[in-house]
Design an enzyme around this catalytic site. Structure first.
Site, short mmCIF file in Angstrom:
data_model
loop_
_atom_site.label_atom_id
_atom_site.label_comp_id
_atom_site.label_asym_id
_atom_site.label_seq_id
_atom_site.Cartn_x
_atom_site.Cartn_y
_atom_site.Cartn_z
CB CYS A 35 -3.64 -0.55 -4.48
SG CYS A 35 -3.82 -0.86 -2.32
CD GLU A 60 -2.76 -1.05 2.99
OE1 GLU A 60 -4.04 -1.39 2.33
OE2 GLU A 60 -2.38 -0.99 4.04
CB CYS A 61 0.66 4.75 0.10
SG CYS A 61 1.30 6.30 -0.34
N GLY A 62 3.50 3.26 0.16
CA GLY A 62 4.98 3.16 0.39
C GLY A 62 5.21 1.52 -0.51
#
Length: 450
Positions: A426, A327-329
Site C-alpha cells: 500500500c 508500505e510505499c517504498g
C-alpha cells in the site's frame, strides 16, 4: 509517578519543551537539533519527539540523542494516543524536547493536530522561533499575535533566529513583553542537504550540529527552568493485547527501507512479535514468519535491490504464502520493477510497474477500512495513516485491493493495499491500531503453524 488503580491512570511528569515556528523554513529544525545536542552535552538524557507524520526529522533526533524519536500525531492516534506515545517513550529520560510541524497553529483544516494543539494536550510550555532578518519592533507584534491567537496558548517565550548583529539584538530586546530566550545569528554552515522527500536521513549526515551556536546564543538554563515548570499529566494505562502469539517478523532496514513509525514496531511487539532486521539490498531473506517492508528510497538503490539475493527469495516465499506487508517504498519493491531511462526488475509479486515523477503525486492523511482478501487485512479494520510519494504504480487490470480509503489517494482513486496471496502493498504509511498489529501477528502465527 502515582498510579490510581481504580481509574487505571498514571499521573506522570517530566520536564518538557515544544519548539514551534511561525512557518515552515523558519529554522526550528536547526534550533531544535542544536538544543537537543546542548542539553545532552550538559549530561541530560534527552527524549526527542516530532509532531506530525514525518520520518526524516526523527532520524536526526535519534542520532543526536541516542534515544529513538517518536511521532506525536493526533490525527492518526487521537489525543489519548499522543499522551500514551509520550508516556511510553519517557522512562529513563531527564527532559523531553518536541519539535513542531509547519507553523504553530497549522493543523488539519484548522488548528487540529497543530503544534499548538499537541502542546496543550501535553500541557507543555512552548517556545516560538521567529526569523527576524530585516525586522525590529515588528517582532513584538508577531509574538503577541501568536500568544493571543488562542486564549489557552502555552507559549512561554520566543527564540529569535537570523539576528544580524549585537546592535540588531538590542533593537529586538527593546519593548519586549514576551520572554526572549535566544538571539541566534544567521549562520548557513549548518544547512542539511535535502532530496525529493525532504532532508537526508540522520544516518547520512556527516556535519556537526550547531550545539556551540545554540549554547552561545540561547539561555539554556532558562529553557530548562521553563521546561521544568510543566505540570503533571494523566495517562490512561494501555491495554495489553490478548494474543499469546510468539512470532518472528523480518523488518527490512537499510537505506532503501528506513521509514518506520516506532509506534508500529511497539504495537507488533505488544501483539507478540520479535524482529529480525535485514537488508534486501545485500542480505538473504531471513527465516521468519512474516516480513515488513517499510518506506524509504528504493529508487535510489534500484540496482542493488535488483541484484540482491533477497529479491528472488522474497518472491518465492510470497508465492508460497508468506505474509508480507509493504508500505510505499515496500510497495514499489513488491511490484514488477522500476521503469525509466533504465529499467530495474524487482520482486514482481504484485501486478504493476513503478515510475518516478518530477513532483509529488500524493501528500496528506489517509483514512479508510480493510476489505478482506488476506489474513493481514481482515474485513473492517480501521486504517489511519499518511501518504507522501513521488512515484506512481500502474497496476494491471486484474489487480485486487484490500483497502478502501475515504480520505487519501492510495494506489488508484482511493484503492490501496494491492494483494496477491498473503502479500499486501500500500502507499499508505499506516499507523497501527491494536486490531491491525494483531492481524499481522495472527497471519504470521498461521504461517508458522502450517
Amino acid at each position: 509517578m502515582q498510579i490510581n488503580q481504580e481509574a487505571k491512570q498514571v499521573k506522570f511528569n517530566i520536564p518538557r519543551i515544544v519548539i514551534a515556528g511561525i512557518q515552515s523554513g523558519c529554522g526550528k529544525t536547526t534550533i531544535t537539533r542544536g538544543l537537543m545536542a546542548a542539553l545532552k552535552r550538559r549530561g541530560l538524557v534527552v527524549q526527542p519527539f516530532k509532531i506530525g507524520p514525518d520520518f526524516i526529522d526523527p532520524s536526526h533526533h535519534t542520532r543526536i540523542c541516542g534515544r529513538v524519536s517518536r511521532n506525536l500525531d493526533v490525527v492518526m492516534s487521537g489525543e489519548e494516543g499522543v499522551i500514551e506515545s509520550f508516556f511510553s517513550a519517557c522512562p529513563g529520560a531527564d527532559i523531553a524536547v518536541i519539535e513542531g510541524v509547519m507553523g504553530m497553529y497549522d493543523g488539519l483544516d484548522s488548528t487540529y493536530g497543530s503544534t499548538a494543539h499537541i502542546a496543550k494536550i501535553l500541557k507543555s510550555p512552548l517556545l516560538l522561533v521567529i526569523p527576524v532578518h530585516g525586522m525590529a519592533n515588528s517582532v513584538h507584534a508577531i509574538a503577541s499575535g501568536f500568544k493571543n491567537y488562542e486564549p489557552d496558548s502555552t507559549l512561554a517565550g520566543v527564540i529569535l533566529n537570523k539576528v544580524g548583529s549585537p546592535r540588531h539584538a538590542d533593537l529586538l530586546r527593546a519593548g519586549a513583553e514576551i520572554p526572549q530566550f535566544g538571539f541566534v545569528p544567521k549562520d548557513t554552515s549548518f544547512h542539511t542537504m535535502s532530496r525529493h522527500l525532504g532532508l537526508i536521513m540522520g544516518e547520512e549526515k556527516t556535519t556537526d550540529e550547531p550545539v556551540t551556536l545554540i549554547e552561545e546564543s540561547c539561555e539554556i538554563s532558562e529553557i530548562i527552568r521553563v521546561a521544568s515548570s510543566a505540570p503533571p499529566i494523566n495517562v490512561d494505562l494501555h491495554k495489553e493485547s490478548s494474543l499469546s502469539c510468539k512470532v518472528t517478523i523480518g523488518v527490512a532496514k537499510d537505506p532503501a527501507f528506513c521509514f518506520y513509525y516506532q509506534h508500529n514496531l511497539e504495537m507488533l511487539e505488544r501483539s507478540g512479535a520479535k524482529f529480525v532486521y535485514f537488508s534486501p539490498m545485500q542480505d538473504h531473506k531471513p527465516d521468519v514468519d512474516a516480513i515488513y517492508l517499510g518506506g524509504g528510497y528504493p529508487e535510489l538503490h534500484a540496482e542493488m535491490l535488483e541484484t540482491g539475493p533477497a529479491r528472488d527469495e522474497i518472491r518465492s516465499a510470497c508465492d508460497d504464502g508468506l505474509p508480507v506487508f509493504g508500505e510505499c517504498g515496500g510497495l514499489l519493491y513488491l511490484t514488477e520493477g522500476l521503469s525509466g531511462e533504465r529499467s530495474y526488475r524487482w520482486t514482481g509479486v504484485l501486478p504493476g510497474s513503478t515510475e518516478m515523477a518530477q513532483r509529488f503525486q500524493a501528500l496528506g492523511y489517509c483514512e479508510g477500512r480493510t476489505l478482506g482478501g488476506t489474513s493481514l487485512t481482515p474485513e473492517g479494520v480501521e486504517i489511519k495513516g499518511h501518504e507522501f510519494h513521488y512515484s506512481t504504480v500502474t497496476p494491471s487490470r486484474d489487480a485486487r485491493y484490500s483497502m478502501s480509503l475515504a480520505r487519501g489517494k492510495g494506489i488508484s482513486d482511493g484503492q490501496d493495499g494491492m494483494y496477491v496471496h498473503e502479500t499486501v502493498g500500500c502507499y499508505t504509511h499506516c499507523w497501527f491500531s491494536g486490531q491491525f498489529s494483531d492481524a499481522i501477528v495472527r497471519a504470521a502465527e498461521n504461517w508458522r503453524k502450517r
